[in-house]
Design an enzyme around this catalytic site. Structure first.
Site, PDB file in Angstrom:
ATOM      1  CB  CYS A 118       0.500  -7.745   4.864  1.00  0.00           C
ATOM      2  SG  CYS A 118       1.768  -7.668   3.571  1.00  0.00           S
ATOM      3  CG  HIS A 126       0.244  -3.416   3.451  1.00  0.00           C
ATOM      4  ND1 HIS A 126       0.753  -4.182   4.477  1.00  0.00           N
ATOM      5  CD2 HIS A 126      -1.025  -3.085   3.829  1.00  0.00           C
ATOM      6  CE1 HIS A 126      -0.157  -4.294   5.438  1.00  0.00           C
ATOM      7  NE2 HIS A 126      -1.242  -3.647   5.073  1.00  0.00           N
ATOM      8  CG  HIS A 184      -4.321  -4.273   7.281  1.00  0.00           C
ATOM      9  ND1 HIS A 184      -3.344  -3.359   6.942  1.00  0.00           N
ATOM     10  CD2 HIS A 184      -4.995  -3.692   8.316  1.00  0.00           C
ATOM     11  CE1 HIS A 184      -3.422  -2.293   7.712  1.00  0.00           C
ATOM     12  NE2 HIS A 184      -4.422  -2.475   8.558  1.00  0.00           N
TER      13      HIS A 184
END
Length: 349
Positions: free
Chosen positions: A264, A312, A324
């Site tokens: 990510c 994240h 993402h």
């Protein structure tokens, strides 16, 4: 008499069999019943457990990436310090050569110091000339000794810094190894849970994931958070968004920074690097070090950080959407910006 003997023998056998059988009967009577089998987990419970495992893997991935980044910096610093140590040693060798030349010159003058030669001369002009040279020579000697002392002190400092950086490097390598082990364990546990499901159950699990994300996104939009939201991006932001969306379909791989796969924060860092701006490597460092903006003020190119541990991160592309790299087993994709628990928003530019 024979009948009596046969009867006694029969009674003896019966008693022996009774004694031998008694412990088994006692054990059978005292044995506790087997515990009932554990109830089978619902798919929703499995989904939550898998999500927790992947989030724990994401936290460990951040720890790995941070340790790797620091190890790279420390390695570069050690190389630079080594270069400076070599240069310092070469400089000291030159200074020692100069000191040796001065000593040899004095020897050629008969071993007499310049001060003694000055006192012994009868020529006034020569006296003045020698006095000037004596003063200049004394200053040069003082400067030479001072430079040698400073250079040696620098060498000592470089060596100490190199030793400190080496210790840190070894520590971060240990952290990397520990994080890597934890990542692989968490991913393996999540994959094992998925592998235990039938094909139809895996499909239902995927739908449950999508439904949970959709509910969270709808609830987020219902708050009116995007009312009056900015739609224009900076020139840098447009470049970052263009890069990130061009990676859609590429697989998530922990620790990856492209070009074939990403995690990510590897995706967000690479996107902003393509836009000409360097940002930290991990989602936690991006959250800690980049300027924060209010969610209602975000614009395309900003980064949305998720969960309380900042484990994240995704890039806002407008219209309530992010791009993402979700998790292992998934590809870079578009998703609702509110489909996960938002910690906050940061702006690289």
């Amino acid at each position: 008499m024979n009948r009596r003997r046969h009867a006694i023998a029969a009674i003896t056998v019966i008693c022996a069999l009774t004694v031998l059988a008694s412990p088994a009967l006692t054990l059978q009577a005292s044995a506790s019943p087997l515990p009932p089998p554990a109830p089978k987990k619902s798919l929703e419970e499995v989904r939550e457990e898998i999500e927790t495992l992947y989030r724990q893997a994401a936290v460990a991935t951040d720890a790995y990436n941070l340790a790797e980044e620091r190890a790279k910096e420390q390695s570069a610093e050690i190389v630079e310090l080594a270069r400076m140590i070599v240069e310092g040693r070469e400089k000291i060798a030159v200074l020692k050569a100069k000191a040796g030349a001065a000593a040899r010159a004095q020897y050629r003058n008969g071993g007499l110091p310049e001060g003694a030669q000055l006192v012994l001369t009868n020529d006034p002009q020569l006296f003045l000339d020698n006095a000037g040279r004596l003063k200049a020579g004394a200053k040069a000697t003082s400067d030479l000794l001072g430079e040698m002392t400073r250079t040696q002190a620098e060498l000592d400092a470089y060596a100490k810094d190199a030793s400190t950086n080496w210790t840190k490097l070894e520590s971060d390598r240990v952290k990397q190894a520990q994080a890597k082990k934890e990542i692989n364990e968490k991913i393996a546990a999540a994959e094992e849970l998925e592998d235990q499901l039938e094909a139809e159950e895996r499909e239902r699990l995927r739908r449950l994931e999508e439904e949970a994300r959709s509910r969270a996104q709808a609830a987020w939009l219902d708050t009116g958070v995007l009312d009056g939201a900015k739609t224009g991006a900076t020139a840098e932001g447009k470049k970052a968004v263009a890069f990130a969306t061009a990676q859609i379909g590429k697989p998530y791989v922990w620790g990856a920074e492209g070009p074939g796969s990403y995690d990510c924060s590897g995706l967000t860092q690479s996107a902003w690097s393509a836009a000409g701006r360097n940002i930290p490597r991990t989602s936690q460092e991006q959250w800690r070090l980049l300027p924060h903006v209010d969610v209602k003020d975000m614009r395309p190119g900003d980064l949305i950080v998720y969960y309380k541990d900042a484990s994240h991160i995704g890039m806002y592309v407008g219209n309530g959407t992010i791009v993402h790299a979700p998790r292992p087993g998934r590809n870079v994709t578009l998703a609702g910006a509110g489909s996960m628990e938002i910690l906050g928003v940061v702006r690289p530019s």
